[in-house]
Each structure stands twice: as C-alpha cells, then as structure tokens.
Scaffold this active site. Structure first.
Site, mmCIF file in Angstrom:
data_model
loop_
_atom_site.group_PDB
_atom_site.id
_atom_site.type_symbol
_atom_site.label_atom_id
_atom_site.label_comp_id
_atom_site.label_asym_id
_atom_site.label_seq_id
_atom_site.Cartn_x
_atom_site.Cartn_y
_atom_site.Cartn_z
ATOM 1 N N ARG A 125 -30.077 43.008 26.182
ATOM 2 C CA ARG A 125 -29.524 42.573 24.886
ATOM 3 C C ARG A 125 -28.121 43.068 24.617
ATOM 4 O O ARG A 125 -27.659 43.101 23.473
ATOM 5 C CB ARG A 125 -30.436 42.987 23.729
ATOM 6 N N LYS A 146 -14.552 35.711 24.341
ATOM 7 C CA LYS A 146 -15.394 34.597 24.790
ATOM 8 C C LYS A 146 -15.830 34.890 26.214
ATOM 9 O O LYS A 146 -14.991 35.097 27.092
ATOM 10 C CB LYS A 146 -14.598 33.306 24.795
ATOM 11 N N GLU A 188 -0.053 29.739 30.901
ATOM 12 C CA GLU A 188 -0.671 30.240 29.654
ATOM 13 C C GLU A 188 0.280 31.194 28.920
ATOM 14 O O GLU A 188 0.297 31.239 27.689
ATOM 15 C CB GLU A 188 -2.014 30.933 29.943
ATOM 16 N N LYS A 230 -2.134 35.804 21.322
ATOM 17 C CA LYS A 230 -3.533 35.390 21.265
ATOM 18 C C LYS A 230 -4.326 36.295 20.322
ATOM 19 O O LYS A 230 -5.156 35.828 19.542
ATOM 20 C CB LYS A 230 -4.162 35.379 22.659
ATOM 21 N N GLU A 240 -13.750 31.017 15.990
ATOM 22 C CA GLU A 240 -13.278 29.658 16.213
ATOM 23 C C GLU A 240 -13.700 28.668 15.132
ATOM 24 O O GLU A 240 -14.403 27.696 15.387
ATOM 25 C CB GLU A 240 -13.753 29.164 17.584
ATOM 26 N N ARG A 244 -7.876 28.836 15.546
ATOM 27 C CA ARG A 244 -7.925 29.140 16.975
ATOM 28 C C ARG A 244 -7.668 27.907 17.845
ATOM 29 O O ARG A 244 -7.278 28.021 19.006
ATOM 30 C CB ARG A 244 -9.281 29.776 17.301
ATOM 31 N N ASN A 248 -5.194 25.565 22.081
ATOM 32 C CA ASN A 248 -5.467 24.438 22.971
ATOM 33 C C ASN A 248 -4.263 23.550 23.228
ATOM 34 O O ASN A 248 -4.424 22.431 23.728
ATOM 35 C CB ASN A 248 -6.608 23.589 22.411
ATOM 36 N N HIS A 251 -4.166 21.325 26.240
ATOM 37 C CA HIS A 251 -5.478 21.420 26.880
ATOM 38 C C HIS A 251 -6.309 20.145 26.825
ATOM 39 O O HIS A 251 -7.165 19.947 27.678
ATOM 40 C CB HIS A 251 -6.274 22.588 26.288
ATOM 41 N N HIS A 255 -7.542 19.219 30.277
ATOM 42 C CA HIS A 255 -8.969 19.166 30.632
ATOM 43 C C HIS A 255 -9.337 17.800 31.206
ATOM 44 O O HIS A 255 -10.154 17.701 32.114
ATOM 45 C CB HIS A 255 -9.841 19.473 29.412
ATOM 46 N N HIS A 268 -6.122 24.891 36.604
ATOM 47 C CA HIS A 268 -6.071 24.814 35.145
ATOM 48 C C HIS A 268 -4.639 24.948 34.610
ATOM 49 O O HIS A 268 -4.202 24.177 33.755
ATOM 50 C CB HIS A 268 -6.986 25.892 34.548
HETATM 51 N N1 LIG Z 1 -12.776 33.680 28.152
HETATM 52 C C1 LIG Z 1 -11.622 33.117 27.887
HETATM 53 O O1 LIG Z 1 -11.125 33.161 26.764
HETATM 54 C C2 LIG Z 1 -10.895 32.425 28.980
HETATM 55 C C3 LIG Z 1 -9.567 32.077 28.806
HETATM 56 C C4 LIG Z 1 -8.896 31.485 29.868
HETATM 57 C C5 LIG Z 1 -9.564 31.263 31.065
HETATM 58 N N2 LIG Z 1 -10.860 31.616 31.196
HETATM 59 C C6 LIG Z 1 -11.586 31.400 32.455
HETATM 60 O O2 LIG Z 1 -10.886 32.072 33.486
HETATM 61 C C7 LIG Z 1 -11.168 31.422 34.721
HETATM 62 C C8 LIG Z 1 -9.885 31.301 35.504
HETATM 63 O O3 LIG Z 1 -9.345 32.597 35.718
HETATM 64 P P1 LIG Z 1 -8.435 32.932 36.968
HETATM 65 O O4 LIG Z 1 -7.381 31.916 37.095
HETATM 66 O O5 LIG Z 1 -8.058 34.350 36.856
HETATM 67 O O6 LIG Z 1 -9.424 32.628 38.185
HETATM 68 P P2 LIG Z 1 -10.180 33.527 39.278
HETATM 69 O O7 LIG Z 1 -10.844 34.687 38.648
HETATM 70 O O8 LIG Z 1 -11.008 32.607 40.053
HETATM 71 O O9 LIG Z 1 -8.993 34.045 40.204
HETATM 72 C C9 LIG Z 1 -8.232 33.133 40.935
HETATM 73 C C10 LIG Z 1 -8.300 33.419 42.442
HETATM 74 O O10 LIG Z 1 -7.535 34.577 42.749
HETATM 75 C C11 LIG Z 1 -8.320 35.539 43.449
HETATM 76 N N3 LIG Z 1 -7.795 36.834 43.018
HETATM 77 C C12 LIG Z 1 -7.993 37.428 41.832
HETATM 78 N N4 LIG Z 1 -7.230 38.522 41.732
HETATM 79 C C13 LIG Z 1 -6.540 38.620 42.891
HETATM 80 C C14 LIG Z 1 -5.564 39.527 43.359
HETATM 81 N N5 LIG Z 1 -5.087 40.512 42.595
HETATM 82 N N6 LIG Z 1 -5.063 39.332 44.599
HETATM 83 C C15 LIG Z 1 -5.497 38.291 45.358
HETATM 84 N N7 LIG Z 1 -6.393 37.377 44.957
HETATM 85 C C16 LIG Z 1 -6.910 37.556 43.719
HETATM 86 C C17 LIG Z 1 -9.732 35.232 43.065
HETATM 87 O O11 LIG Z 1 -10.643 35.691 44.035
HETATM 88 C C18 LIG Z 1 -9.708 33.706 42.977
HETATM 89 O O12 LIG Z 1 -9.815 33.159 44.263
HETATM 90 C C19 LIG Z 1 -11.813 30.095 34.383
HETATM 91 O O13 LIG Z 1 -13.182 30.139 34.699
HETATM 92 C C20 LIG Z 1 -11.621 29.967 32.883
HETATM 93 O O14 LIG Z 1 -12.663 29.254 32.252
HETATM 94 C C21 LIG Z 1 -11.526 32.200 30.182
HETATM 95 ZN ZN LIG Z 2 -6.238 27.520 29.151
#
Ligand SMILES: NC(=O)c1ccc[n+]([C@@H]2O[C@H](COP(=O)([O-])OP(=O)(O)OC[C@H]3O[C@@H](n4cnc5c(N)ncnc54)[C@H](O)[C@@H]3O)[C@@H](O)[C@H]2O)c1
Ligand SMILES: [Zn+2]
Length: 369
Positions: A125, A146, A188, A230, A240, A244, A248, A251, A255, A268
């Site tokens: 939990r 989130k 971003e 942010k 949200e 918030r 987007n 986006h 998307h 993305h």
């Molecule tokens: N919760 C939120 O508010 C929020 C906001 C934006 C994005 N997201 C989520 O974040 C995700 C995308 O994040 P991301 O772009 O960081 O993707 P990711 O975590 O997949 O990382 C991108 C790639 O880089 C590699 N990697 C990570 N750090 C590294 C490093 N220091 N050196 C070498 N390789 C490395 C990872 O293994 C992966 O292959 C999506 O799933 C998205 O939905 C969430």
């Molecule tokens: Zn985004």
C-alpha cells in the site's frame, strides 16, 4: 555554483531536487538528509542499459554507508512499463524482504521513474521512493508525482499519484546518453520555457553550444529552470484539474504522430517538437500569436537537432482523426494548448478542425516542395 537544490512545494509532500555533477556518490548523504535511517532496506531499480554504467557505484556507495541494499534490473525501454515487468519487480521486492519502511530508488530514465514509482505506490500500500534520473527527459517525470505503467490498450492507464521523497540528479550520467535521447530531453526543456518564461527561452537560445555539450553548469541550470516551471504549475494543480493542461503544449499533435507511427519512427521528444511548431503555426493563423513566433520556436528546436517538419509518410486527415479521439473535442471543435507569445500559452477551446487540417496540409506541402 556546481550543485543546486530546488524545492518542489506540495505542503507535507514537498521534496527537494538536488542537481549537479558527481551526485551519485552522494546519494547516502542525501538520504540521511531526507531522514532515511540506516536500518531501512533500500531497493534499487534500474534497466539493463543503465545497470552496467551506474548500478555498482550506487549500490557500493550505499552499502559502504551502512545501508542494506538489494537491486533489480529490468529490460530497457518503454516495454518495461508493462504488467508482466511490474509483477517481476514486485516479486523481486518481496523476495528481497522489503517491508513498509523500505525505500525504492529508481535509477534510470522516465521509464524507470514511472515503473519504480508505481511499484513504490503499491508495494504494501505504498513505500517511499527516491528518483535518481539518468536522462534529460526525466527532469520532466521527476516533478509532478505521476507514476504509471501501460496497458495493451493504452499508455499510462494504470497508475497513481505518488510523490518522491527526493530527486538526486547527477548530471554526469547524461554524458553516456545517446545524442538522440539528449535532444528529446531538450524538447521538454524548451517546452517548459515556452509555456511560462521568455527569459528562459532567450537563455536557451544564447547557450545552445554549451547546453548541447552538456556543460554541467549550464545543464544543471536548464534542468533546474525546467523543473521549476513544471513545479510551479503542479503546485497550483497537483491532481490535474485544469491549469496542468498547459504542460501539453505540442502534445496533442505529438501523441497522434507517435500513435500513427507505432511509437517507432519518432521518439516522444521529436513528436512534440513537430507538434510545438504546428501549434505555433496554428496560433499565428488564428492571430493569437504575433507573426514570427513559429519561426523563432522552430529555429530553437532545430538548433537542438530536433525535427520540425511534417513526418512525411503521414496523412493530415489521419492525424486529425487521432487528435479528435485523443482530446475531449466537442462537435467538431478541438481543445489545444497554443502559444500567445514566447513564454505564454493558453488553453484554446472551440478550434475549427478545418483550420487545424489546413495548417497540417500546409506543413506537408512545405515539406514536399
Ligand atoms: N511521470 C511523468 O510525469 C512523465 C513525464 C514525462 C515522461 N514520462 C515517461 O517517461 C518515459 C520516457 O523517459 P525517457 O525518455 O527517460 O526514457 P527511458 O527511461 O526509456 O530512457 C531512454 C533510453 O536511454 C537509456 N538510458 C537511460 N539513462 C541512460 C544513461 N545515462 N546513459 C545511457 N543510456 C541511458 C535507457 O535504457 C533507454 O534505453 C515515458 O514512458 C514517459 O511516459 C513520464
Ligand atoms: Zn511530454
């Protein structure tokens, strides 16, 4: 100043984001500062790309500081945000003997932050978690609380709001990130400037080279300013309800591109880069933003090696269809976030679909001529 700390203000759920070079070695100090006693078991979650680079450093530093530590490595990429992997991490956490006082460290990008955060939100939990981001894009996911995994029927459909205890952002880790991932992160960062802070945008324009070189002083400032924007928005609208939505920008277009290209051709950041350019073109067309706004936004995006032209193979009509499904459009009208000027956006309702289609068709024309 090499190291900086930003406070995310959410009453009793407030937490610090520590940013700077070399912070992986200081994780135990930050945990101490956050009140995490050495008797508490730590569970480090990471992916198979990050593990060989940084997992040993984190685990051995924590162990040397006297913390009992276990770890779990999952596959890399968006695929890790699925139910089967969630179950695998839960099993590892149970087998490692985590209890309700234990703490999860999410060492990786946004995927590990989202997956780890959701595991932490639901393990017994809810247990505490700390984010240790290793991508630039994760500056975005480290603020807002989130956390989620995907369902085969859609992204982020299974989730919760769960704020971290702290975020520890070692900017040195960004040097091993593939260039394309760095650019995606800048999309971003630029978005955060465009929605609320013209000074930040001008500062980005003036320091493109130092930023792209990941110069720690500059990249730390970019992360801090991006997180601050942010954090300000989230503090006013934690769950949200309305405001918030300005996060987007670009986006709804983005998307749709991602979905139509099966999340493969564009990442993305690239998809929202094209989307932000289109949103600006539309805003100019509607006379909401002064002429030249779109040009300036696109030039900035391009200087960070981001795409701004129409993704060739797509039909504007198909994109519009997906946008219509994606958003709560009413009787042929769309709701979009559009720039009013550099550093200012508005949630615009009642946008004529025909106008959106026209802007997309023009972008495609431009691309093919
Ligand atoms: N919760 C939120 O508010 C929020 C906001 C934006 C994005 N997201 C989520 O974040 C995700 C995308 O994040 P991301 O772009 O960081 O993707 P990711 O975590 O997949 O990382 C991108 C790639 O880089 C590699 N990697 C990570 N750090 C590294 C490093 N220091 N050196 C070498 N390789 C490395 C990872 O293994 C992966 O292959 C999506 O799933 C998205 O939905 C969430
Ligand atoms: Zn985004």
């Amino acid at each position: 100043m090499e190291q900086r700390t930003l406070q995310v203000d959410l009453a009793e759920r407030s937490y610090p984001i520590h940013i700077g070079p070399g912070l992986l070695k200081e994780v135990p100090d930050f945990l101490q500062a956050a009140g995490v006693e050495r008797s508490r078991k730590l569970f480090v979650l990471t992916d198979e790309n990050v593990a060989p680079l940084y997992l040993d450093t984190v685990c051995s530093t924590l162990a040397a500081a006297g913390y009992p530590v276990a770890s779990c490595v999952v596959e890399a990429g968006e695929q890790a945000k699925r139910l089967a992997v969630y179950e695998q991490v839960m099993t590892a956490a149970i087998e490692a003997g985590l209890d309700r006082k234990s703490l999860l460290l999410a060492l990786g990008g946004g995927v590990i932050g989202d997956l780890g955060g959701f595991v932490a939100a639901t393990y017994m939990r809810g247990i505490a978690f700390v984010q240790v981001p290793t991508t630039l894009l994760a500056h975005d996911s480290s603020v807002g609380g989130k956390v989620a995994i995907n369902h085969p029927l859609g992204k982020n459909l299974i989730g919760a709001f769960h704020q971290p205890l702290a975020v520890i952002y070692d900017t040195d880790t960004l040097h091993s990130l593939p260039k394309r991932e760095v650019s995606a992160g800048f999309a971003e960062v630029i978005k955060h400037g465009l929605i609320s802070d013209e000074n930040f945008v001008t500062w980005l324009e003036n320091h493109v080279d130092r930023l792209k070189a990941l110069d720690s002083l500059f990249i730390s400032e970019a992360i801090e300013r991006g997180c601050a924007v942010k954090a300000r928005v989230v503090a006013q609208d934690e769950t949200e309800q309305g405001l918030r939505a300005i996060l987007n920008l670009g986006h709804t277009f983005g998307h749709a591109f991602e979905a139509l290209l099966d999340y493969a051709k564009l990442n993305h950041g690239e998809a929202i880069s094209i989307g932000m350019g289109l949103a600006a073109e539309l805003a100019e067309r509607m006379e909401l933003a002064p002429n030249g706004t779109a040009r300036r936004i696109k030039t900035l995006l391009q200087s960070f090696d981001l795409p701004v032209s129409w993704p060739g193979s797509l039909s504007p009509r198909d994109v519009l269809d997906v946008m219509r499904r994606d958003k709560k459009s009413v009787a042929g009208k769309l709701v979009l976030v559009l720039p009013r000027a550099i550093g200012r956006v508005e949630i615009v309702k009642n946008i004529e679909e025909s106008l959106v289609l026209q802007v997309m068709q023009d972008a495609r024309e431009e691309q093919t001529t």
